[in-house]
Design an enzyme around this catalytic site. Structure first.
Site, short mmCIF file in Angstrom:
data_model
loop_
_atom_site.label_atom_id
_atom_site.label_comp_id
_atom_site.label_asym_id
_atom_site.label_seq_id
_atom_site.Cartn_x
_atom_site.Cartn_y
_atom_site.Cartn_z
N ASP A 170 0.87 -1.17 0.00
CA ASP A 170 0.00 0.00 0.00
C ASP A 170 0.91 1.22 0.00
O ASP A 170 1.57 1.52 0.99
CB ASP A 170 -0.91 -0.02 1.24
CG ASP A 170 -1.91 1.12 1.25
OD1 ASP A 170 -1.64 2.16 0.62
OD2 ASP A 170 -2.95 0.99 1.92
N LYS A 195 -6.40 10.13 -1.92
CA LYS A 195 -5.46 10.90 -1.13
C LYS A 195 -4.53 11.75 -2.01
O LYS A 195 -4.98 12.65 -2.67
CB LYS A 195 -4.67 9.95 -0.22
CG LYS A 195 -5.56 8.93 0.54
CD LYS A 195 -6.65 9.57 1.36
CE LYS A 195 -7.32 8.62 2.34
NZ LYS A 195 -8.08 7.51 1.77
#
Length: 379
Positions: A170, A195
């Site tokens: 990730d 994000k």
């Protein structure tokens, strides 16, 4: 192409019909066919959409991968990866991780027979003892959320490759600008594109990038068959956000370092978790595998008073108290009650996540204003 050029141009072509330099938003659910089965590469918008195609190609280029696959959210991307495995398969996971990832693993896929083993992978030596013949995948975050621990991607990859185990990283906290896990030996990279990739807190999306053709075909099948796809408007917003990713990340890193250094010397701050600080346990590793230290940090006040931490979060004015991260605006989050509330308190405590921990997503405002805001909030 170098990164800044790829961010703006990779995978993107002028519109062939009008010459529009920006990728159009193809707001359509279906595509006309000349004859049954004869089409221009697009049949139905769940399967393919030209705006999504451009974004997927761009993301693949940024991560130095061959295949990019986008989903409706970061957790939808996580869901697709976990669907690659079968009941009885074991997955080793870094113990310090996003609460939503913990939740989908333990409360959804564990119910379908997958086995999850949570290990402190900041200590790579612990991985060897955690692996069993049933282990099919290792899942890591680095830097981790929210304690900013570093995991040695190349070190983990050397172990997983030798044993034929898939390595998933990730890369949300670092973004492709600061770190490229595929280059370090990872098999799959996953992002919450909500994000830093989007960067403006105006869309929700997930993305997967990888090199293996067979796994990419399986994930593309899951994308289409299960249908957790992003809409063209969201794809357009992330494409637009990526065009400034490199300049935004530079300012995120600069501001986070200034804030971390300020908090480090504050008499009411006990601990600052930021890999850019020389005394951070993962500082040297971050220097090796990242091109900067990122815009995320966490800190704890002296003492152990939740009331004091709450008061700080209630006093902030430039920072906003909200979940998420990676936007141009600075955010303050209380992981124990917000992003990581789905992890049981005893598990959080075991991993060192105190109820008094405050996490900051440092934006691109003037760093002096951010520091002044923290100064008045902490007192």
């Amino acid at each position: 192409m170098n990164f800044a050029t790829k961010a703006i141009h990779a995978g993107v072509e002028p519109d062939p019909t009008t010459g529009a330099i920006m990728t159009p938003i193809y707001q359509t659910s279906t595509f006309v066919q000349a004859s049954p089965g004869q089409h221009k590469g697009y049949e139905y918008a769940r399967t393919h959409n030209p705006t999504r195609t451009a974004l997927q190609q761009n993301l693949a280029a940024l991560e130095n991968g061959r295949h990019g696959i986008c989903f409706a959210s970061g957790l939808a991307a996580t869901d697709a990866i976990l669907k690659l495995y079968r009941p009885g398969d074991e997955i080793v996971v870094s113990s310090d991780l996003y609460g939503g990832t913990y939740r989908i693993m333990t409360r959804v896929f564990q119910e379908f027979g997958l086995v999850f083993r949570f290990v402190n992978l900041a200590d790579t030596a612990q991985l060897e003892t955690a692996l069993t013949p049933a282990t099919k995948m290792v899942w890591i975050e680095t830097p981790t959320n929210p304690l900013m621990r570093l995991v040695d991607i190349a070190g983990v990859a050397a172990i997983t490759r030798a044993k034929g185990i898939q390595l998933v990283v990730d890369n949300t906290f670092a973004s492709p600008y600061l770190q490229n896990p595929l280059d370090l030996g990872a098999d799959i990279v996953v992002h919450s594109a909500t994000k830093y990739l989007g960067g403006h807190s105006d869309t929700v999306m997930g993305a997967i990038v990888l090199n293996d053709d067979d796994t990419a075909q399986r994930l593309a099948f899951i994308q289409n068959a299960c249908g957790a796809v992003p809409g063209p408007q969201d794809c357009f917003l992330v494409l637009r956000g990526i065009k400034t990713l490199h300049v935004r990340m530079q300012r995120h890193c600069e501001n986070a370092m200034a804030v971390a250094q300020y908090l480090k010397q504050h008499p009411k701050v006990a601990h600052v978790y930021y890999p850019g600080l020389p005394d951070h346990p993962g500082h040297e590793l971050a220097q090796r595998q990242m091109r900067g230290f990122g815009g995320m940090l966490s800190f704890e006040l002296t003492g152990d008073s939740l009331a004091d931490a709450t008061q700080v979060m209630e006093r902030i004015q430039v920072f906003s108290l909200a979940e998420s991260l990676g936007g141009v605006e600075s955010l303050c989050t209380h992981p124990a009650s917000m992003t990581h509330a789905s992890i049981p308190k005893e598990e959080r405590a075991k991993n060192g996540l105190r109820d008094t921990l405050i996490r900051l997503s440092v934006g691109i405002e003037d760093s002096q204003d951010l520091i002044a805001d923290l100064a008045q909030a902490i007192g």
